[in-house]
Scaffold this active site. Structure first.
Site, mmCIF file in Angstrom:
data_model
loop_
_atom_site.group_PDB
_atom_site.id
_atom_site.type_symbol
_atom_site.label_atom_id
_atom_site.label_comp_id
_atom_site.label_asym_id
_atom_site.label_seq_id
_atom_site.Cartn_x
_atom_site.Cartn_y
_atom_site.Cartn_z
ATOM 1 N N CYS A 508 0.821 -1.219 0.000
ATOM 2 C CA CYS A 508 0.000 0.000 0.000
ATOM 3 C C CYS A 508 0.848 1.259 0.000
ATOM 4 C CB CYS A 508 -1.024 -0.003 1.103
ATOM 5 S SG CYS A 508 -0.447 -0.394 2.731
ATOM 6 N N GLU A 510 4.645 1.183 0.789
ATOM 7 C CA GLU A 510 6.019 0.898 1.137
ATOM 8 C C GLU A 510 6.977 1.303 0.018
ATOM 9 O OE1 GLU A 510 3.392 -0.973 1.747
ATOM 10 O OE2 GLU A 510 3.666 -2.267 3.484
ATOM 11 N N HIS A 541 6.577 -6.611 13.088
ATOM 12 C CA HIS A 541 5.267 -6.171 12.601
ATOM 13 C C HIS A 541 4.509 -5.349 13.628
ATOM 14 C CE1 HIS A 541 4.778 -7.729 8.687
ATOM 15 N NE2 HIS A 541 4.777 -9.000 8.998
ATOM 16 N N GLU A 642 7.523 -1.794 12.370
ATOM 17 C CA GLU A 642 6.254 -1.139 12.039
ATOM 18 C C GLU A 642 5.541 -0.647 13.295
ATOM 19 O OE1 GLU A 642 5.043 -3.752 8.107
ATOM 20 O OE2 GLU A 642 4.260 -4.260 10.058
#
Lengths: 904, 87
Positions: A508, A510, A541, A642
């Protein structure tokens, strides 16, 4: 009837009317721009709209059958043989009206399990494997994730159809084999083997607690181990499959028995080239089976036009089975084939076609010049591609596909950017790509404009027209900001200015590295861009920042579960600085443990489940003779940390600072009591709404916390160009962007920050108590990383942009800002110009990403009540577009509640 | 001639788990509905010479090169199986 928060506030004279900059019309207002696709495309779209997400065992069966036969073989060869057999036995499925063919599985919207990665999640909940997954924490988030109840999601079993993971329909007849196949991988999958070895990390127990408390959303190495990257179509386009095999044969002969100075993996080149040959032969057989099916259909079909089309499909497939494509449609078919091949090789979301319009341009230019194709025919093919890409599903757990992806697979198509020589890379085909985004409004491929000041004005205005369809695309990404980030991250791997310009978005949002390669067509040379980096959004993540703050306040214990997650800090937290310092320590502990355990998972993946097909497509694997697992890619430093819930954390820190420490209006003890008691409200799951305004006050609470809750809600909030809170954002970003680089990936490179929420703000909010900013327990966090919390950005869009641009966004792989605007605010050419001005202003401030939902909130409210009337409604969530009905309620509620701008 | 469900018919292409397209008529049909009498059966393991049933939805593929022979299940489509032979 319990009172809702919005009613409580209305009594106090405060409106939760979330309109800013004016008042929306009373009537529901539809989107301004709508156009229709070609008739054949419309028919296929109609099929899609009535199609259930379906899975079967075929690929799984043949892969497993072959793999299990070769237990003494070298891993890369074993894997290639399994892939070859699986591709060679995939049943072709061709639908009338298609011109570009091939599917992931033999359904229109098909997929299949990959138990070699993970098998526990799709077992029955009472099964010991599923229970084991719960214990590890790898299934915990499933309990907080919900799919949208409409569209193609098979959320419940019915008739002869069994619902798996709340999304995929599987025929009853396939279930025994599906379970038998899964059990054959028990103890062998990347998930199981990874877990065996990650337990050797001294602080593994902390990792389990982190996962069970949903501080982290999911593991990295076996869930979606590849993706969020840009594919590279160059080699099949330039050489064809026969050419690739020939090249691998020659190189194999060259390296056989030679280490060439590399005593570690030099010898592996022989096996790698052999694996390339084996896997490519599997792809050829797969293409051939489709060609045979097209020939068969030609024979049984009576309609002369359809017969001709089947014949054409067969001819194209028979050609590309061996040769490089010669025409636009052959090249398009080739890249569709390659794209699906890579998606079948591994569980992948976000395998982006990248700058497809620049890759296909040589064929477009020559076919148009020669009169072999018209622009209208090209537009039709681009529309067909949108049906094909939207039909791509990824079989994974509820937590991953529902909680994170919202069912989306993020095949991001980028337009714009700069060419090798630093000039605008926009071409005529890219105008048609944007046009197809209007005529064929479907979620995939989602579109991104790589913004640069050099892009043509009419192109940018066309992009604004597309946005006004209300589809949530194209997103705008800042080329300058991305290039600064790329230079910083990949300079150490030798990235030069030309390669910097070849970037595109993987997944989306990156930022992904690319390269230029020379494509030759009829004697003419074209430099085309393509991906050259490993997967991104792998590593650590989605860490829930508000949840880490919660555990900071509660001395390392998760108040929701009562379990100890971190070692108690036993600090009084007497100052704001002490809270902030302790928060950072818990954050670092989380990153540290997750980096180590996920490195082990990825290492198991690279030993047993390495990419063969995706690897050899990417420069410089074929040249070097090394695949992804041996650093064959040109750029390998792609792992990241993230974050999730940025703005909810920032607002919470601001409220704590203001109320507890600066103004001393409340003690920390009282604030913690209020948080534990959810400020006197019911939990969001009990209310079944995840929007703050709809939360209901508990009768037993009376007005115990009303005053404090009111103050928490009134505390400074991000998005208003207010220094008090923006400085907290700046402090966080300065810490995070530096801290992320302290963790090392298994490939020996520094990680970097990645700031996207995808859909995690729903389930993560669901597992988090009330926060000091007044957000209530279980409600959704603020969307993305730079979007304001619904209703708190009250000073207009430019104030929001100023807040977001407080920090240097080039220090991060990305950031995300989504804004909801009423359709009347962007009406006509003037409206488009204003929207472009707003976008440009943000880009000039160094903002990385901005995107808009041009939609009337009343439409969303009506769609939630009457989903059957809105099967076609699309919205922008975080970094992607998805059908409203396929999104979980937690995220829907946030979208409805988000501030609606009535003017820009 | 035995009755054939659409999902067991050669000219049926599944759209999803419950329906598909009849390539001979172009119509969308339900997977579990009976196809017209003269419709050819789809090659599936259950129709193959090499399939030995064991239990209700399980069996052995005698054509498998594994030792012991690999399992198979009756409903699996076998149009791409080089060892497929009609019973």
């Amino acid at each position: 009837m319990a009172k809702k928060l919005k009613e409580v506030l209305a009594d106090a004279g405060i409106s939760m009317d979330l309109q800013s900059g004016g008042k929306a019309p009373e009537m529901m207002v539809d989107r301004e721009v709508k156009r229709a696709p070609h008739p054949r495309v419309k028919k296929l779209k109609d099929i899609y709209m009535d199609t259930l997400s379906s899975a079967n065992d075929e690929f799984t069966y043949w892969y497993t059958r072959e793999y299990m036969m070769h237990d003494s073989e070298i891993p890369v060869i074993r894997r290639a043989k399994a892939l070859k057999t699986a591709f060679a036995h995939s049943t072709p499925a061709i639908y009338p009206g298609e011109l570009l063919v091939m599917r992931k599985a033999s359904y229109f919207r098909g997929s299949f399990p990959m138990p070699w990665l993970s098998e526990g999640f799709y077992m029955a909940h009472e099964d010991e494997f599923y229970q084991e997954a719960l214990k590890r924490g790898s299934a915990s988030v499933d309990e907080h994730s919900k799919f949208g109840q409409g569209g193609g999601n098979v959320t419940k079993s019915f008739g002869k159809v069994v619902s798996i993971a709340g999304k995929f329909g599987v025929r009853q007849e396939e279930i025994p084999a599906m379970l038998k196949l899964a059990k054959m991988w028990y103890g062998k999958s990347v998930d199981d083997l990874g877990n065996k070895y990650e337990k050797m990390v001294p602080e593994y127990k902390t990792k389990e607690q982190i996962m069970r408390s949903i501080i982290c959303m999911f593991d990295s190495g076996y869930t979606l181990p590849q993706g969020r990257e840009v594919i590279n179509y160059y080699y099949p386009l330039e050489y064809g499959f026969d050419g690739i095999i020939k090249m691998a044969e020659e190189l194999k002969a060259k390296v056989a028995g030679k280490a060439d100075g590399d005593g570690m993996v030099g010898m592996n080149r022989l096996y790698n080239y052999e694996a390339v040959i084996i896997a490519t032969q599997g792809l050829q057989k797969w293409v051939n089976n489709y060609a045979k099916e097209a020939r068969r259909l030609d024979k049984i079909t009576k309609d002369p036009k359809q017969k001709e089309e089947y014949k054409g499909i067969a001819e194209r497939l028979e050609w590309i089975e061996h040769n490089p494509p010669r025409t636009f449609i052959e090249a398009f078919q080739m890249i569709e084939t390659i794209h699906l091949a890579v998606l079948n090789e591994d569980a992948i979301s976000g395998m982006s076609p990248g700058r497809m319009g620049q890759v296909l341009y040589p064929y477009f230019e020559q076919d148009i010049e020669a009169g072999r194709i018209t622009e209208d025919e090209v537009l039709e093919l681009l529309e067909l591609d949108r049906v094909a890409k939207t039909s791509i599903d990824c079989f994974a757990s509820t937590g991953v596909v529902g909680g994170v992806l919202s069912g989306n697979t993020f095949n991001n198509l980028c337009v714009g950017g700069l060419d090798k020589d630093g000039q605008s890379a926009v071409n005529r085909l890219e105008y048609l790509i944007l046009e197809a985004g209007i005529t064929m409004a479907m979620p995939q491929p989602t579109l991104s404009v790589l913004y640069d000041e050099k892009l043509p004005e009419d192109f940018l205005m066309l992009a604004m027209e597309v946005i006004k369809c209300g589809t949530g695309y194209p997103a705008f990404m800042n080329s300058r900001t991305a290039q600064e980030f790329l230079t910083k991250q990949y300079g150490v791997e030798g990235m030069n200015l030309e390669d910097v310009r070849a970037w595109a978005i993987g997944g989306c949002l990156e930022t992904s590295p690319g390269v230029w390669k020379p494509l030759h067509l009829n004697g003419k040379e074209y430099w085309i861009p393509g991906g050259a980096g490993q997967p991104t959004s792998v590593g650590v993540h989605f860490i829930s920042m508000p949840k880490v703050l919660e555990l900071t306040l509660f001395n390392g214990v998760d108040p929701r579960t009562g379990e100890k997650v971190y070692e108690p800090h036993n600090k009084k937290l007497g100052t704001y600085e002490e809270v902030w310092e302790q928060f950072k320590l818990y954050w670092q502990k989380t990153c540290e443990v997750l980096a180590l355990t996920n490195n082990i998972q990825h290492d198991i993946w690279r030993k047993n489940n390495m990419a063969v097909i995706n690897s050899y497509l990417k420069p410089d694997c074929l040249d070097k003779g090394h695949l992804i697992n041996e650093l064959g890619y040109r750029y390998n430093g792609t792992f990241s940390v993230e974050s999730a819930g940025t703005i909810t954390l920032v607002n919470s820190l601001a409220a704590l600072k203001k109320l507890v420490y600066d103004d001393k209006e409340v003690s920390l003890k009282t604030m913690k009591e209020a948080i534990k008691d959810n400020f006197g409200f019911k939990d969001a799951r009990e209310v079944n709404s995840f929007s703050l305004a709809d939360q209901e006050i508990r009768e037993d609470a009376a007005d115990k916390w009303e005053k404090l809750h009111f103050k928490a809600l009134q505390a400074p909030k991000y998005g208003n160009d207010e220094k008090y809170v923006d400085d907290i954002l700046l402090a966080w970003e300065n810490f995070f962007c530096e801290d992320a680089t302290k963790y090392e990936s298994l490939y020996g490179f520094k990680m970097y920050p990645c700031q996207i929420s995808v859909s995690t703000h729903g389930p993560m909010g669901s597992a988090t108590l009330a926060t000091p900013d007044g957000r209530l327990s279980g409600t959704t966090f603020a969307d993305a990383s730079m979007s304001a919390f619904p209703g708190t950005d009250r000073n207009g869009p430019y104030a929001l942009l100023n807040s977001a641009a407080t920090w240097d966004q080039a220090k991060s792989q990305n950031s995300q800002l989504n804004i909801k605007i009423h359709p009347t605010a962007t009406r006509g050419i003037e409206g488009s110009k204003k929207l472009l001005d707003l976008t440009r202003a943000y880009m000039r401030k160094g903002g990385f990403h901005i995107q808009y939902n041009i939609v009337d909130s009343k439409v969303l409210q009506d769609a939630q009540k009457n989903p059957r009337n809105y099967r076609d409604l699309m919205v922008r969530v975080a970094g992607f577009t998805q059908y409203w009905v396929e999104i979980g309620k937690a995220v829907q509620d946030e979208l409805i509640a988000r501030t609606e701008y009535e003017g820009v | 001639m035995e009755k054939v469900l659409y999902r067991d018919a050669r000219n049926y292409v599944p759209i999803d788990v419950i329906k598909g397209i009849d390539h001979l008529t172009g119509q969308t049909v339900m997977a579990d509905k009976e196809a017209p009498k003269d419709y050819e059966a789809m090659p599936k393991c259950k129709n193959c010479n090499s399939f030995k049933a064991e239990g209700e939805q399980m069996g052995i593929c005698e054509g498998s090169m594994s030792d012991p022979k690999f399992f198979a299940y009756p409903d699996m489509v076998a149009v791409t199986c080089e060892m497929y032979a009609n019973k």
